[in-house]
Write a protein that holds these residues in place. Structure first.
Motif, PDB file in Angstrom:
ATOM      1  N   GLU A 150      19.028  61.541  51.403  1.00  0.00           N
ATOM      2  CA  GLU A 150      19.463  61.079  52.712  1.00  0.00           C
ATOM      3  C   GLU A 150      19.129  59.624  52.977  1.00  0.00           C
ATOM      4  OE1 GLU A 150      18.625  65.365  54.762  1.00  0.00           O
ATOM      5  OE2 GLU A 150      19.138  63.678  56.036  1.00  0.00           O
ATOM      6  N   LYS A 151      18.845  58.884  51.944  1.00  0.00           N
ATOM      7  CA  LYS A 151      18.532  57.460  52.083  1.00  0.00           C
ATOM      8  C   LYS A 151      19.827  56.683  52.144  1.00  0.00           C
ATOM      9  CE  LYS A 151      16.701  53.956  48.976  1.00  0.00           C
ATOM     10  NZ  LYS A 151      15.872  53.775  47.772  1.00  0.00           N
ATOM     11  N   ALA A 173      10.274  62.471  55.018  1.00  0.00           N
ATOM     12  CA  ALA A 173      11.131  63.118  54.027  1.00  0.00           C
ATOM     13  C   ALA A 173      11.396  62.219  52.831  1.00  0.00           C
ATOM     14  CB  ALA A 173      12.444  63.543  54.669  1.00  0.00           C
ATOM     15  N   ASP A 174      11.360  60.913  53.052  1.00  0.00           N
ATOM     16  CA  ASP A 174      11.625  59.956  51.978  1.00  0.00           C
ATOM     17  C   ASP A 174      10.948  58.650  52.346  1.00  0.00           C
ATOM     18  OD1 ASP A 174      12.658  58.139  50.103  1.00  0.00           O
ATOM     19  OD2 ASP A 174      14.673  58.976  50.180  1.00  0.00           O
ATOM     20  N   SER A 229      20.294  64.410  60.843  1.00  0.00           N
ATOM     21  CA  SER A 229      20.096  63.905  59.486  1.00  0.00           C
ATOM     22  C   SER A 229      20.941  62.655  59.288  1.00  0.00           C
ATOM     23  CB  SER A 229      20.531  64.955  58.461  1.00  0.00           C
ATOM     24  OG  SER A 229      21.941  65.087  58.471  1.00  0.00           O
ATOM     25  N   TYR A 246      12.120  57.524  56.005  1.00  0.00           N
ATOM     26  CA  TYR A 246      12.904  58.461  56.816  1.00  0.00           C
ATOM     27  C   TYR A 246      12.019  59.652  57.175  1.00  0.00           C
ATOM     28  CZ  TYR A 246      16.004  62.624  56.981  1.00  0.00           C
ATOM     29  OH  TYR A 246      16.612  63.813  57.287  1.00  0.00           O
ATOM     30  N   PHE A 291      18.741  67.627  50.728  1.00  0.00           N
ATOM     31  CA  PHE A 291      17.449  67.045  51.057  1.00  0.00           C
ATOM     32  C   PHE A 291      16.979  66.161  49.908  1.00  0.00           C
ATOM     33  CE2 PHE A 291      13.649  66.929  53.522  1.00  0.00           C
ATOM     34  CZ  PHE A 291      12.611  66.818  52.612  1.00  0.00           C
ATOM     35  N   GLY A 292      16.531  64.970  50.248  1.00  0.00           N
ATOM     36  CA  GLY A 292      16.088  64.036  49.221  1.00  0.00           C
ATOM     37  C   GLY A 292      17.135  63.004  48.877  1.00  0.00           C
ATOM     38  N   GLN A 349      11.857  63.441  59.051  1.00  0.00           N
ATOM     39  CA  GLN A 349      12.538  64.606  59.591  1.00  0.00           C
ATOM     40  C   GLN A 349      11.465  65.363  60.356  1.00  0.00           C
ATOM     41  OE1 GLN A 349      15.025  66.438  61.107  1.00  0.00           O
ATOM     42  NE2 GLN A 349      16.121  65.580  59.348  1.00  0.00           N
TER      43      GLN A 349
END
Lengths: 113, 114
Positions: free
Chosen positions: A99-100, B55-56, B98, B48, A96-97, B50
């Protein structure tokens, strides 16, 4: 940082082979390949995970060398339908974190009859 | 089944105006992404989701850009005080869980700021 692809553009005759390279300055977890035709959305080709994996999809295959932080896409006996711009996308990690997906500079492939 | 849809397909606006771009992902996909693509360039990551949460959001260029996904399906990208440099194709993609899954892209919204 954006992965660098080479060549930037290539013109092939139908039936010829091509190799498209994708290089990153950072450690990679996975490489994703997409093809985009003019005016259309990118379409998924394949994902390669670290481990030196090689994958194939009909006459399109790819390899991933995580030590060199490079991936190559191989197109054999190219068809007119292969024309388009190819993008690699890279992921740095599996958590997690991370996933870019960062896309490369693109390679424009033109197949002529 | 239906793919990712985006509306509008084209949006022309004047500098300084507010715009909203909508994305309808594939049903059941929990991950949703926004990208911006300029002519001759690869898609540039913006944000992004989720589920309902971002999440980002490290790719959002500045605080004029904001995105929401209140119920974990449809998402809206909002741009305030648009500038000419915001002109681009805005792409939305979704994946089953994901980024380690295939991303399915929508047709994009071409935004032109005059």
């Amino acid at each position: 940082q954006q992965p660098v692809q080479s060549p930037q553009a290539v013109i092939l005759r139908e039936g010829e082979d091509a190799v498209i390279n994708c290089s990153s300055s950072k450690a990679l977890y996975s490489v994703h390949w997409y093809r985009q035709k003019h005016g259309e959305a990118p379409v998924f080709l394949m994902i390669l995970l670290k481990g030196g994996e090689q994958k194939g999809h009909e006459k399109i295959s790819a390899s991933f060398n995580e030590k060199k932080q490079q991936s190559s896409l191989y197109l054999t006996a190219s068809q007119l339908s292969y024309s388009g711009t190819y993008f690699c996308g890279t992921l740095k990690g599996a958590n997690f974190g991370n996933e870019k997906l960062t896309f490369g500079t693109g390679t424009r492939l033109t197949i002529i009859p | 089944g239906a793919g990712v849809s985006q509306t509008p397909s084209n949006k022309v606006t004047e500098k300084g105006k507010y715009v909203e771009l909508r994305c309808d992902p594939i049903s059941g996909h929990t991950a949703l992404y926004w990208y911006r693509q300029s002519l001759g360039q690869g898609p540039e990551f913006l944000i992004y989701f989720q589920g309902t949460g971002a999440a980002d959001d490290s790719g959002l260029p500045n605080d004029r850009f904001f995105a929401v996904r209140p119920e974990g399906s449809v998402s809206t990208l909002k741009i305030q005080r648009t500038e000419r440099g915001d002109s681009a194709v805005y792409l939305c993609a979704s994946s089953l869980k994901s980024s380690y899954n295939e991303q399915f892209f929508g047709p994009g919204t071409r935004l032109t700021v005059l």
